[in-house]
Design an enzyme around this catalytic site. Sequence first.
Site, PDB file in Angstrom:
ATOM      1  N   GLU A 123       0.864  -1.185   0.000  1.00 35.62           N
ATOM      2  CA  GLU A 123       0.000   0.000   0.000  1.00 35.62           C
ATOM      3  C   GLU A 123       0.892   1.223   0.000  1.00 35.62           C
ATOM      4  O   GLU A 123       1.931   1.241   0.658  1.00 35.62           O
ATOM      5  CB  GLU A 123      -0.869   0.055   1.262  1.00 35.62           C
ATOM      6  CG  GLU A 123      -2.092  -0.811   1.210  1.00 35.62           C
ATOM      7  CD  GLU A 123      -1.947  -1.998   2.138  1.00 35.62           C
ATOM      8  OE1 GLU A 123      -1.032  -1.966   2.990  1.00 35.62           O
ATOM      9  OE2 GLU A 123      -2.727  -2.953   1.996  1.00 35.62           O
ATOM     10  N   TYR A 164       8.096   2.234  -7.083  1.00 35.66           N
ATOM     11  CA  TYR A 164       7.377   0.977  -7.281  1.00 35.66           C
ATOM     12  C   TYR A 164       7.028   0.764  -8.755  1.00 35.66           C
ATOM     13  O   TYR A 164       7.128  -0.348  -9.275  1.00 35.66           O
ATOM     14  CB  TYR A 164       6.104   0.947  -6.429  1.00 35.66           C
ATOM     15  CG  TYR A 164       6.368   1.086  -4.947  1.00 35.66           C
ATOM     16  CD1 TYR A 164       7.463   0.462  -4.350  1.00 35.66           C
ATOM     17  CD2 TYR A 164       5.531   1.851  -4.135  1.00 35.66           C
ATOM     18  CE1 TYR A 164       7.708   0.593  -2.995  1.00 35.66           C
ATOM     19  CE2 TYR A 164       5.766   1.987  -2.778  1.00 35.66           C
ATOM     20  CZ  TYR A 164       6.858   1.354  -2.210  1.00 35.66           C
ATOM     21  OH  TYR A 164       7.105   1.485  -0.867  1.00 35.66           O
TER      22      TYR A 164
HETATM   23  C1  LIG Z   1      10.365   6.029  -1.063  1.00 33.44           C
HETATM   24  C2  LIG Z   1      11.811   5.937  -0.632  1.00 33.44           C
HETATM   25  C3  LIG Z   1      11.993   4.618   0.137  1.00 33.44           C
HETATM   26  C4  LIG Z   1      12.707   5.913  -1.890  1.00 33.44           C
HETATM   27  O1  LIG Z   1      14.049   5.668  -1.472  1.00 33.44           O
HETATM   28  P1  LIG Z   1      15.308   6.234  -2.308  1.00 33.44           P
HETATM   29  O2  LIG Z   1      16.502   5.491  -1.840  1.00 33.44           O
HETATM   30  O3  LIG Z   1      15.358   7.700  -2.253  1.00 33.44           O
HETATM   31  O4  LIG Z   1      14.921   5.775  -3.808  1.00 33.44           O
HETATM   32  P2  LIG Z   1      15.942   5.476  -4.997  1.00 33.44           P
HETATM   33  O5  LIG Z   1      17.086   6.421  -4.954  1.00 33.44           O
HETATM   34  O6  LIG Z   1      16.246   4.019  -5.022  1.00 33.44           O
HETATM   35  O7  LIG Z   1      15.024   5.842  -6.240  1.00 33.44           O
HETATM   36  C5  LIG Z   1      14.623   4.884  -7.213  1.00 33.44           C
HETATM   37  C6  LIG Z   1      13.658   5.564  -8.174  1.00 33.44           C
HETATM   38  O8  LIG Z   1      12.455   5.941  -7.489  1.00 33.44           O
HETATM   39  C7  LIG Z   1      11.999   7.195  -8.005  1.00 33.44           C
HETATM   40  N1  LIG Z   1      12.088   8.223  -6.958  1.00 33.44           N
HETATM   41  C8  LIG Z   1      12.685   8.122  -5.750  1.00 33.44           C
HETATM   42  N2  LIG Z   1      12.545   9.268  -5.062  1.00 33.44           N
HETATM   43  C9  LIG Z   1      11.848  10.113  -5.846  1.00 33.44           C
HETATM   44  C10 LIG Z   1      11.383  11.449  -5.684  1.00 33.44           C
HETATM   45  N3  LIG Z   1      11.601  12.145  -4.563  1.00 33.44           N
HETATM   46  N4  LIG Z   1      10.668  11.999  -6.709  1.00 33.44           N
HETATM   47  C11 LIG Z   1      10.437  11.308  -7.844  1.00 33.44           C
HETATM   48  N5  LIG Z   1      10.863  10.043  -8.055  1.00 33.44           N
HETATM   49  C12 LIG Z   1      11.552   9.456  -7.068  1.00 33.44           C
HETATM   50  C13 LIG Z   1      12.917   7.537  -9.166  1.00 33.44           C
HETATM   51  O9  LIG Z   1      12.356   6.932 -10.326  1.00 33.44           O
HETATM   52  C14 LIG Z   1      14.192   6.865  -8.750  1.00 33.44           C
HETATM   53  O10 LIG Z   1      15.054   6.572  -9.816  1.00 33.44           O
HETATM   54  P3  LIG Z   1      16.101   7.708 -10.310  1.00 33.44           P
HETATM   55  O11 LIG Z   1      16.781   8.268  -9.105  1.00 33.44           O
HETATM   56  O12 LIG Z   1      17.015   6.934 -11.234  1.00 33.44           O
HETATM   57  O13 LIG Z   1      15.273   8.734 -11.028  1.00 33.44           O
HETATM   58  C15 LIG Z   1      12.236   7.175   0.228  1.00 33.44           C
HETATM   59  O14 LIG Z   1      11.859   8.349  -0.445  1.00 33.44           O
HETATM   60  C16 LIG Z   1      11.645   7.185   1.633  1.00 33.44           C
HETATM   61  O15 LIG Z   1      12.151   6.546   2.554  1.00 33.44           O
HETATM   62  N6  LIG Z   1      10.530   7.931   1.821  1.00 33.44           N
HETATM   63  C17 LIG Z   1       9.927   8.061   3.166  1.00 33.44           C
HETATM   64  C18 LIG Z   1       9.241   6.769   3.592  1.00 33.44           C
HETATM   65  C19 LIG Z   1       8.250   6.289   2.547  1.00 33.44           C
HETATM   66  O16 LIG Z   1       7.519   7.067   1.943  1.00 33.44           O
HETATM   67  N7  LIG Z   1       8.213   4.950   2.354  1.00 33.44           N
HETATM   68  C20 LIG Z   1       7.302   4.309   1.415  1.00 33.44           C
HETATM   69  C21 LIG Z   1       6.014   3.995   2.075  1.00 33.44           C
HETATM   70  S1  LIG Z   1       4.913   3.152   0.922  1.00 33.44           S
END
Ligand SMILES: CC(C)(COP(=O)(O)OP(=O)(O)OC[C@H]1O[C@@H](n2cnc3c(N)ncnc32)[C@H](O)[C@@H]1OP(=O)(O)O)[C@@H](O)C(=O)NCCC(=O)NCCS
Length: 166
Positions: free
Chosen positions: A116, A128
């Site tokens: 979710e 995702y």
């Molecule tokens: C969601 C989360 C886990 C992503 O972690 P991350 O290590 O920053 O993600 P990645 O660097 O592996 O990103 C992979 C891809 O996701 C997408 N993405 C990640 N962050 C993004 C942002 N802020 N805006 C747009 N796209 C994003 C991009 O497509 C990215 O690929 P790219 O960097 O080559 O463009 C992180 O933002 C987080 O911890 N958020 C707070 C907690 C949360 O929301 N968890 C999910 C609950 S469902």
Amino acid sequence: MISFPFSRQSFVLEGLAQDHCAELAELHAPAFHHAWSEEDFAGMLSQGNIFGFIARPVGKPAQSAGFVLARLVAGEAEILTIAVSSAFQRRGIGRDLMEGVLRHLHHERAESLFLEVDESNVAAQALYRRLGFMQVGNRAGYYETGQGRSNALVLRKQFPEVIRVP
Ligand SMILES: CC(C)(COP(=O)(O)OP(=O)(O)OC[C@H]1O[C@@H](n2cnc3c(N)ncnc32)[C@H](O)[C@@H]1OP(=O)(O)O)[C@@H](O)C(=O)NCCC(=O)NCCS
């Protein structure tokens, strides 16, 4: 505990164990409105069907950058939570953590992975969708945000059918 640590780029993934619970609570608290305690994580990790990974910068075994927690029951898996510390975001760790889960599920011959996500969480949805998740439903008012409730999208990734040789 599932343990198949592997490294990619400059981070290493370790399989989660009971002694990670304090770090998990620290990583979780700033990322979500409702923080999970160390005891919450200890309870979850004592269940044999819950697994996950913590990411650390290479050569810094005391530092943690993010983690993922998932559950697998009868071939159907779900992501319980995932968080990357804000200082380490956009460096591929979220994708590495999810790929760690996908590898484990492939190894276990799981059929599908559900999760979710808040409909306003653009970053997580982008992550995702890049990994091949498709929306299969939604849940109205699923999350408490502090300023009311928000809706969740239900996403699923279906694994290719496993061909078993008799
Ligand atoms: C969601 C989360 C886990 C992503 O972690 P991350 O290590 O920053 O993600 P990645 O660097 O592996 O990103 C992979 C891809 O996701 C997408 N993405 C990640 N962050 C993004 C942002 N802020 N805006 C747009 N796209 C994003 C991009 O497509 C990215 O690929 P790219 O960097 O080559 O463009 C992180 O933002 C987080 O911890 N958020 C707070 C907690 C949360 O929301 N968890 C999910 C609950 S469902």
